[in-house]
Design a protein around this motif. Structure first.
Motif, PDB file in Angstrom:
ATOM      1  N   GLY A   1       0.812  -1.208   0.000  1.00 18.05           N
ATOM      2  CA  GLY A   1       0.000   0.000   0.000  1.00 18.05           C
ATOM      3  C   GLY A   1       0.846   1.258   0.000  1.00 18.05           C
ATOM      4  O   GLY A   1       2.073   1.216   0.143  1.00 18.05           O
ATOM      5  N   LEU A   2       0.176   2.389  -0.118  1.00 19.38           N
ATOM      6  CA  LEU A   2       0.847   3.684  -0.224  1.00 19.38           C
ATOM      7  C   LEU A   2       1.692   4.000   0.996  1.00 19.38           C
ATOM      8  O   LEU A   2       2.790   4.559   0.882  1.00 19.38           O
ATOM      9  CB  LEU A   2      -0.215   4.778  -0.443  1.00 19.38           C
ATOM     10  N   PHE A   3       1.203   3.631   2.184  1.00 20.61           N
ATOM     11  CA  PHE A   3       1.906   3.970   3.423  1.00 20.61           C
ATOM     12  C   PHE A   3       2.724   2.799   3.971  1.00 20.61           C
ATOM     13  O   PHE A   3       3.240   2.875   5.081  1.00 20.61           O
ATOM     14  CB  PHE A   3       0.903   4.460   4.482  1.00 20.61           C
ATOM     15  N   GLY A   4       2.829   1.727   3.195  1.00 16.06           N
ATOM     16  CA  GLY A   4       3.647   0.591   3.606  1.00 16.06           C
ATOM     17  C   GLY A   4       3.173  -0.094   4.868  1.00 16.06           C
ATOM     18  O   GLY A   4       3.975  -0.504   5.713  1.00 16.06           O
ATOM     19  N   ARG A   5       1.836  -0.187   5.024  1.00 19.90           N
ATOM     20  CA  ARG A   5       1.306  -0.842   6.222  1.00 19.90           C
ATOM     21  C   ARG A   5       1.601  -2.345   6.193  1.00 19.90           C
ATOM     22  O   ARG A   5       1.662  -2.959   5.137  1.00 19.90           O
ATOM     23  CB  ARG A   5      -0.205  -0.642   6.322  1.00 19.90           C
ATOM     24  N   LYS A   6       1.750  -2.936   7.382  1.00 17.91           N
ATOM     25  CA  LYS A   6       1.944  -4.380   7.485  1.00 17.91           C
ATOM     26  C   LYS A   6       0.626  -5.076   7.139  1.00 17.91           C
ATOM     27  O   LYS A   6      -0.410  -4.819   7.768  1.00 17.91           O
ATOM     28  CB  LYS A   6       2.396  -4.759   8.893  1.00 17.91           C
ATOM     29  N   THR A   7       0.668  -5.929   6.127  1.00 16.70           N
ATOM     30  CA  THR A   7      -0.551  -6.609   5.670  1.00 16.70           C
ATOM     31  C   THR A   7      -0.504  -8.122   5.889  1.00 16.70           C
ATOM     32  O   THR A   7      -1.481  -8.815   5.616  1.00 16.70           O
ATOM     33  CB  THR A   7      -0.785  -6.332   4.177  1.00 16.70           C
ATOM     34  N   GLY A   8       0.623  -8.620   6.354  1.00 14.46           N
ATOM     35  CA  GLY A   8       0.751 -10.052   6.584  1.00 14.46           C
ATOM     36  C   GLY A   8       2.170 -10.397   6.963  1.00 14.46           C
ATOM     37  O   GLY A   8       3.001  -9.500   7.202  1.00 14.46           O
ATOM     38  N   ALA A   9       2.460 -11.678   7.035  1.00 14.64           N
ATOM     39  CA  ALA A   9       3.815 -12.124   7.385  1.00 14.64           C
ATOM     40  C   ALA A   9       4.070 -13.499   6.805  1.00 14.64           C
ATOM     41  O   ALA A   9       3.151 -14.318   6.672  1.00 14.64           O
ATOM     42  CB  ALA A   9       3.998 -12.156   8.897  1.00 14.64           C
ATOM     43  N   VAL A  10       5.332 -13.721   6.430  1.00 13.84           N
ATOM     44  CA  VAL A  10       5.772 -15.059   6.031  1.00 13.84           C
ATOM     45  C   VAL A  10       6.174 -15.801   7.301  1.00 13.84           C
ATOM     46  O   VAL A  10       7.114 -15.411   7.985  1.00 13.84           O
ATOM     47  CB  VAL A  10       6.973 -14.986   5.062  1.00 13.84           C
ATOM     48  N   HIS A  11       5.433 -16.848   7.628  1.00 16.09           N
ATOM     49  CA  HIS A  11       5.746 -17.656   8.812  1.00 16.09           C
ATOM     50  C   HIS A  11       6.791 -18.703   8.409  1.00 16.09           C
ATOM     51  O   HIS A  11       6.474 -19.870   8.178  1.00 16.09           O
ATOM     52  CB  HIS A  11       4.473 -18.312   9.353  1.00 16.09           C
ATOM     53  N   ALA A  12       8.048 -18.257   8.330  1.00 18.61           N
ATOM     54  CA  ALA A  12       9.117 -19.111   7.793  1.00 18.61           C
ATOM     55  C   ALA A  12       9.469 -20.249   8.750  1.00 18.61           C
ATOM     56  O   ALA A  12       9.712 -21.386   8.323  1.00 18.61           O
ATOM     57  CB  ALA A  12      10.350 -18.271   7.495  1.00 18.61           C
ATOM     58  N   VAL A  13       9.556 -19.924  10.049  1.00 18.05           N
ATOM     59  CA  VAL A  13       9.844 -20.933  11.082  1.00 18.05           C
ATOM     60  C   VAL A  13       8.855 -20.702  12.216  1.00 18.05           C
ATOM     61  O   VAL A  13       8.712 -19.576  12.699  1.00 18.05           O
ATOM     62  CB  VAL A  13      11.300 -20.814  11.601  1.00 18.05           C
ATOM     63  N   GLU A  14       8.162 -21.761  12.638  1.00 15.06           N
ATOM     64  CA  GLU A  14       7.084 -21.595  13.611  1.00 15.06           C
ATOM     65  C   GLU A  14       7.230 -22.584  14.769  1.00 15.06           C
ATOM     66  O   GLU A  14       7.019 -23.783  14.601  1.00 15.06           O
ATOM     67  CB  GLU A  14       5.738 -21.802  12.905  1.00 15.06           C
ATOM     68  N   LYS A  15       7.671 -22.069  15.925  1.00 13.04           N
ATOM     69  CA  LYS A  15       7.781 -22.851  17.168  1.00 13.04           C
ATOM     70  C   LYS A  15       8.538 -24.168  16.974  1.00 13.04           C
ATOM     71  O   LYS A  15       8.049 -25.259  17.279  1.00 13.04           O
ATOM     72  CB  LYS A  15       6.390 -23.111  17.750  1.00 13.04           C
TER      73      LYS A  15
END
Length: 615
Positions: free
Chosen positions: A329-343
């Motif tokens: 988006g225009l303001f670079g809001r966080k829209t998600g995440a790559v869960h590369a390693v999880e617990k």
């Protein structure tokens, strides 16, 4: 010499070969001199037959295929002999006629599809171009044919993916696109040059099955080029073994595997790990090494038990989580995440090898980089040799890294091309101020000897070494700081089969003599079975199964573990007609929305130390 097999005799009469290669020699101009790299190769490919050309890097197998297609640079290469496609000699055709042969009568698929596909055009348009160049058809007819081809190579939702770009496809799906393009004009011969080498084991299995099915449906012949003897056993009717530009042995694939005569053939076959050969054996096992000149096998001692059980683990990982934020988006809001390693949780003891296995994108390399803090984890705890890795400042982190070092997949990328090998190996010792330059030089020389090189090589530069030698140099450099843990991130994946066996044996020898702990990251299940004490299987950033090597391989419980093991090519020609009927689904995406809640995972203990994630 003439290398034509008995596939040429069918139904009591001779069959005209689709391709006849006679006394093919290829030379390259080097410093105003011609250097011959392929010498007097002769063979035939019969209708519906698959002929494999097998050999290691530098054997001349890919140059042979490029010579047949006349794809080598004209000014710096010279091709001699005959390449007969039916009655036409391809080497004597004018370039315009040869252009019509390529893609029409003979098609070729390469190892890396991303370098063969144009990133700025949709894949549908690229396949359609292969049709419109060779046939007089309308755009609408071309589009309909492309969708049919995409469905034929088992690409889900083919119609909706016509307008997608190469970067929107996974590696396996891009290779399917390349196969669809190669099949567009219904060629008589398909040349497949290392088409599965860069792919994960399950995707490789799918592509091999696909080529078998398409060959039956289309009735085409296949010239299959590879260095993987497991793949050869699964696809080839006949096999040609190449060594340093010469065809040293040819014959029915089953004869090559069971009664191979040439020392190099026997050396290639001995270095191929056979899945399931370890049985209940608890400790790793060195790879057999055969002399390529004499065919004699070296006698290797058994691996001794060096695992320091009962002590505090040298590496202890608890609930390690690494995520990469996605902003848009225009303001670079966080829209998600790559869960590369999880617990992710595991421990590693001195003298032990724990292997992390899984396909590309499962999080195994991110795990290796997270425990060394080359990547900063999101949460969790990591203890290395008494250090709390997550709480260290830059000075303490630098000191901690003397205890844990990494060896990467591509040694050429991790060695400075402008720095001599001696300087590269000495650098960590000098940077950490562990002694004088003279002491660094003495230790570097000793380590190069230890990894099977010589001290007088210290003045040379990385480009003067082979891939296997460069990986030995990278290992020597990692040992300069006397680490207790080495993270080997796909450290043998890019190596030829015999070099891979030598480097794996070297790692086992170093573990024995220095009591090293290895976190061995790999997608090669057959190698993992040979070198591991314990195995952890990762899928979408999570460990789905972990346990002693024998327990995981002999009694796999999680469906993903079973899928990985069943996909490994088995070097047994009797399995050539077997198809795995593997799912063509792409691996799921690890991208999650901002409000995603990670489900709580539970594990069931199957046997001592053998844990499986409950679905």
């Amino acid at each position: 010499m003439l290398l034509s097999g008995n596939a040429m005799e069918q139904g009591g009469g001779s069959v005209t070969p689709v391709l006849s290669v006679r006394n093919l020699s290829t030379s390259f101009r080097v410093n105003d001199e011609w250097k011959t790299v392929v010498r007097n190769i002769s063979f035939d490919v019969a209708p519906r037959e698959t002929v494999a050309i097998v050999g290691e890097s530098g054997s001349g197998k890919s140059v042979t295929s490029l010579s047949i297609m006349r794809l080598l640079p004209k000014n710096s290469s010279r091709i001699e002999g005959q390449v007969l496609l039916g009655a036409r000699d391809l080497l004597s055709l004018p370039e315009e006629q040869m252009r019509r042969v390529r893609g029409n009568d003979i098609s070729m698929i390469f190892q890396e599809p991303m370098t063969s596909l144009n990133p700025i055009f949709p894949i549908g348009k690229q396949i359609a171009e292969a049709l419109t160049v060779h046939k007089d058809i309308s755009n609408a007819e071309a589009k309909a044919e492309v969708i049919r081809l995409l469905e034929k190579v088992r690409i889900p939702n083919a119609k909706s993916r016509f307008d997608e770009y190469p970067h929107q496809f996974s590696g396996g799906m891009r290779q399917r696109v390349m196969i669809a393009m190669a099949l567009a004009s219904r060629p008589k011969l398909l040349i497949a040059d290392e088409p599965t080498t860069a792919l994960d084991v399950t995707i490789q299995g799918q592509i091999l099955d696909l080529i078998k099915v398409l060959q039956e449906e289309e009735g085409m012949s296949v010239l299959f080029i590879t260095h993987d003897m497991g793949v050869v056993a699964e696809v080839a009717d006949r096999t040609i073994v190449m060594y340093r530009g010469d065809a040293v042995e040819t014959g029915e694939t089953s004869d090559i595997f069971h009664r191979g005569q040439h020392p190099y053939t026997r050396a290639l076959l001995s270095a191929v790990p056979r899945l399931g050969s370890m049985g209940e054996r608890r400790l790793p096992l060195r790879f057999p090494i055969v002399d390529v000149k004499t065919g004699e096998q070296q006698v290797l001692a058994d691996v001794q038990d060096t695992v320091g059980k009962g002590k505090t683990p040298i590496l202890d990982v608890k609930d390690l989580t690494t995520r990469f934020d996605i902003h848009s988006g225009l303001f670079g809001r966080k829209t998600g995440a790559v869960h590369a390693v999880e617990k992710v949780s595991f421990d590693l003891f001195e003298g032990e090898t724990l292997s992390l296995v899984g396909e590309s994108g499962c999080g195994k390399s991110t795990t290796g980089r997270s425990v060394t803090r080359l990547i900063t984890p999101t949460s969790g705890t990591v203890q290395v040799d008494g250090y709390d890795v997550m709480s260290l400042d830059q000075h303490a982190l630098r000191k901690m890294r003397r205890s844990i070092q990494m060896v990467f997949q591509d040694p050429f990328a991790s060695l400075n091309p402008r720095m001599s090998v001696g300087s590269a190996v000495m650098e960590p010792f000098i940077e950490h101020k562990l002694g004088s330059k003279a002491q660094a030089r003495e230790k570097a020389a000793a380590l190069l000897e230890k990894v099977g090189l010589s001290a007088d090589m210290m003045r040379r530069f990385p480009h003067e070494f082979s891939g296997g030698q460069r990986q030995r140099i990278a290992i020597a450099r990692a040992l300069m700081l006397d680490p207790k843990v080495i993270v080997a991130d796909e450290a043998v994946s890019a190596l030829d089969v015999s070099i891979k066996a030598q480097v794996c044996n070297l790692l086992l020898d170093l573990q024995q003599s220095l009591n090293l702990a290895f976190l061995f990251i790999s997608h090669d299940m057959a190698v993992v079975e040979r070198v591991s004490h314990r195995v952890a299987v990762m899928y979408l950033g999570e460990i789905v199964e972990i346990g002693p090597r024998a327990a995981v391989f002999e009694n796999p419980q999680h469906p993903y573990t079973q899928k990985l093991i069943s996909a490994v090519p088995v070097p047994d020609p009797s399995r050539r007609r077997i198809k795995r009927n593997m799912s063509t689904d792409e691996i799921k995406s690890p991208i999650r929305p901002v409000d995603y809640v990670v489900p709580k995972r539970e594990y069931r203990e199957i046997s001592a130390g053998h844990l499986v994630q409950v679905a």
